[in-house]
Every structure is written in C-alpha cells, then in structure tokens.
Motif scaffolding. Sequence first.
Motif, mmCIF file in Angstrom:
data_model
loop_
_atom_site.group_PDB
_atom_site.id
_atom_site.type_symbol
_atom_site.label_atom_id
_atom_site.label_comp_id
_atom_site.label_asym_id
_atom_site.label_seq_id
_atom_site.Cartn_x
_atom_site.Cartn_y
_atom_site.Cartn_z
ATOM 1 N N LYS A 184 0.831 -1.204 0.000
ATOM 2 C CA LYS A 184 0.000 0.000 0.000
ATOM 3 C C LYS A 184 0.865 1.253 0.000
ATOM 4 N N ILE A 185 1.924 1.245 0.812
ATOM 5 C CA ILE A 185 2.830 2.392 0.863
ATOM 6 C C ILE A 185 3.633 2.498 -0.426
ATOM 7 N N PHE A 186 4.072 1.360 -0.951
ATOM 8 C CA PHE A 186 4.835 1.339 -2.193
ATOM 9 C C PHE A 186 4.027 1.946 -3.337
ATOM 10 N N ARG A 187 2.780 1.524 -3.467
ATOM 11 C CA ARG A 187 1.947 2.041 -4.549
ATOM 12 C C ARG A 187 1.706 3.550 -4.398
ATOM 13 N N LYS A 188 1.578 3.994 -3.168
ATOM 14 C CA LYS A 188 1.402 5.431 -2.949
ATOM 15 C C LYS A 188 2.655 6.189 -3.359
ATOM 16 N N ASN A 189 3.820 5.660 -2.978
ATOM 17 C CA ASN A 189 5.082 6.310 -3.341
ATOM 18 C C ASN A 189 5.295 6.342 -4.845
ATOM 19 N N GLU A 190 4.880 5.263 -5.519
ATOM 20 C CA GLU A 190 5.084 5.142 -6.960
ATOM 21 C C GLU A 190 3.938 5.748 -7.770
ATOM 22 N N SER A 211 -2.247 3.095 -8.748
ATOM 23 C CA SER A 211 -3.549 2.778 -8.170
ATOM 24 C C SER A 211 -3.484 1.414 -7.486
ATOM 25 N N PRO A 212 -4.423 1.090 -6.610
ATOM 26 C CA PRO A 212 -4.409 -0.206 -5.907
ATOM 27 C C PRO A 212 -4.444 -1.417 -6.837
ATOM 28 N N THR A 213 -4.958 -1.226 -8.062
ATOM 29 C CA THR A 213 -5.099 -2.361 -8.985
ATOM 30 C C THR A 213 -4.155 -2.294 -10.184
ATOM 31 N N ALA A 214 -3.297 -1.280 -10.225
ATOM 32 C CA ALA A 214 -2.385 -1.132 -11.373
ATOM 33 C C ALA A 214 -1.425 -2.314 -11.454
ATOM 34 N N SER A 215 -1.155 -2.782 -12.653
ATOM 35 C CA SER A 215 -0.261 -3.925 -12.856
ATOM 36 C C SER A 215 1.192 -3.528 -12.583
ATOM 37 N N LEU A 216 1.955 -4.468 -12.042
ATOM 38 C CA LEU A 216 3.379 -4.257 -11.806
ATOM 39 C C LEU A 216 4.222 -4.911 -12.893
ATOM 40 N N LYS A 217 3.576 -5.413 -13.915
ATOM 41 C CA LYS A 217 4.243 -6.242 -14.919
ATOM 42 C C LYS A 217 5.239 -5.476 -15.770
ATOM 43 N N ASP A 275 5.140 -10.827 -11.006
ATOM 44 C CA ASP A 275 4.493 -9.513 -11.036
ATOM 45 C C ASP A 275 3.697 -9.238 -9.764
ATOM 46 N N THR A 276 4.189 -9.777 -8.657
ATOM 47 C CA THR A 276 3.508 -9.618 -7.367
ATOM 48 C C THR A 276 4.444 -8.933 -6.383
ATOM 49 N N PHE A 277 3.972 -7.881 -5.741
ATOM 50 C CA PHE A 277 4.805 -7.144 -4.801
ATOM 51 C C PHE A 277 5.299 -8.061 -3.681
ATOM 52 N N SER A 278 6.540 -7.840 -3.264
ATOM 53 C CA SER A 278 7.099 -8.595 -2.149
ATOM 54 C C SER A 278 8.117 -7.742 -1.414
#
Length: 268
Positions: free
Chosen positions: A190-196, A199-205, A213-216
């Motif tokens: 949640k913090i990573f997506r905010k920094n970057e 959106s909560p559903t945006a792909s990381l691919k 493609d899954t945050f860890s």
Amino acid sequence: MKRLGILLISLSIIACQSEKKTAGQADSTENSDLTFKYDSLQVFSKQVKTAEKGNADTAYAKIVYPVFTDQKLNQLIEKKTIKAAEQTDTSTNKTYQELAASFIEGFDSINKDPEMAQSGAWFLDDQTKVLVSRPDYLCLEHSNVNYAGGAHPNSAMVYWNLDPKTLNEITLESLIKEGSLPELTAIGEKIFRKNEKLSPTASLKDNYFFEKDTFSLNRNFTITKEGLKFLYNPYEIKAYAYGSTELVIPFSELKAVAKPNTLLSPTP
C-alpha cells in the motif's frame, strides 16, 4: 567510460603504488556501549596507461570499515564484507587486503595482454558504516560501488542487523508475529503504490521486476527512528536508470504485526 586523471597518477606516486592504511578517529553512535573507529586502505595498480585527452587508465581499490574492541565482531564484519563484495561463498580472499589486491590483480592481468586490454579505469569503493549502535541493536550499512569494464559501474547497499551480545543476525521473521508476513507485505505494498503513484489495482508487470508480477518485501532492512525501512538495489525491482528504491513502514503501521518487546515495538 570512467576516467581517472592526473590527480590519480599523483596519488599513485605518493602512495608508492602500494597499500595505504589510515586509522580513523575513535567514534560511537548516540547512546551506544559499542565504541569504534574507522580504518581504511587503498591499493593502486602499477599499470598506468595514457588515455584520451591526457587522462590515465588505471585501477584502484578503497575499503573503509569500522574497528570495534570486539575482535569476533571485527572478524565477522570482514567476512561479510568479502562475501558481499564478491557475491560468492567460495572466495579465497580472507582479509580486506586480499580483497583489494585481487581486484587490482584482475585489472593488471587483463591489461598485460594487448588483445584483451580494456580502455577505461577500474575502481572498487567499498564502505561499511555504523548506522545504529545500541546495547540491543547494531546495524551496519555496507555499500559497494565498482567498475571493471562494461556500460556502467555496479552498486549495491545492504544492511546487516546484529544482536551485539550474541552477534547473531536479527531477521525480519524474528521481529514479527508468526504468520504475519502476508499482512506486513500488504501494508508495504500500500505504501509502495502510494510512493510510486500507482492505483491499488495497477499492474506491476511492465515497469517492475517483482517475481510473478507480485509485490514482495525483500530482507534488506534497517530500523530507523521512523520505522522499518527496506531498500531495493538497482536492477532488483526496477531498471538500473531508476537507481535504488526505499520503502519505510512507520511504527504506527506495525502495531498489529510486531512481536511484543522487540525492536519494532519500542516503548514510548
């Protein structure tokens, strides 16, 4: 391509093209029972080749490290430094001097053969700093920047978290409740997506290198005054051009996952 100029040639002459070791001033961090000083060494290659515009292609290795009164701790830091710098468990190098010398030998060996000789200077800059030194927590920051040919230098920074009493590693799992890693990961994402600005559903691919493609969360962390800080090195989750990525999870977000009476649950 990295170039070393006339200044480096002068330094090489002053150093007599040999090891140079300098003791630092005694130092310690705030509220610390562990005192230390910094020491360093520099090694220069004896091979200096004239390059473009009067510059010189050669090689140097510089290593900076803390020296504690505890010899076992010093030996542990030296061993971890060599392993991190060479990224191998099978190195024949056992000391800082051997690590620096082997880097210079690599440059000298290649440039003895005209067919294999490379243009551009080599360098190794390896530093270990004491970030936190308390009776219950010792954190060291190890950074390594090196260039041995190629498109650009390589760099990496890692944190070493130790229990000063036992010299055992402090792991992430030892600080959080059993089975709570998925919850901590969700908080971190949640913090990573905010920094970057995702959106909560945006792909990381497309723009990140996370497995599947899954945050860890990685295991490269330190504990700061703000909370739990993770560091991702270049190439780890992003392209080299983006550099390193920091992620800080505040203590207020860790209450549900932190084990009681640990470094993640500081008393007010």
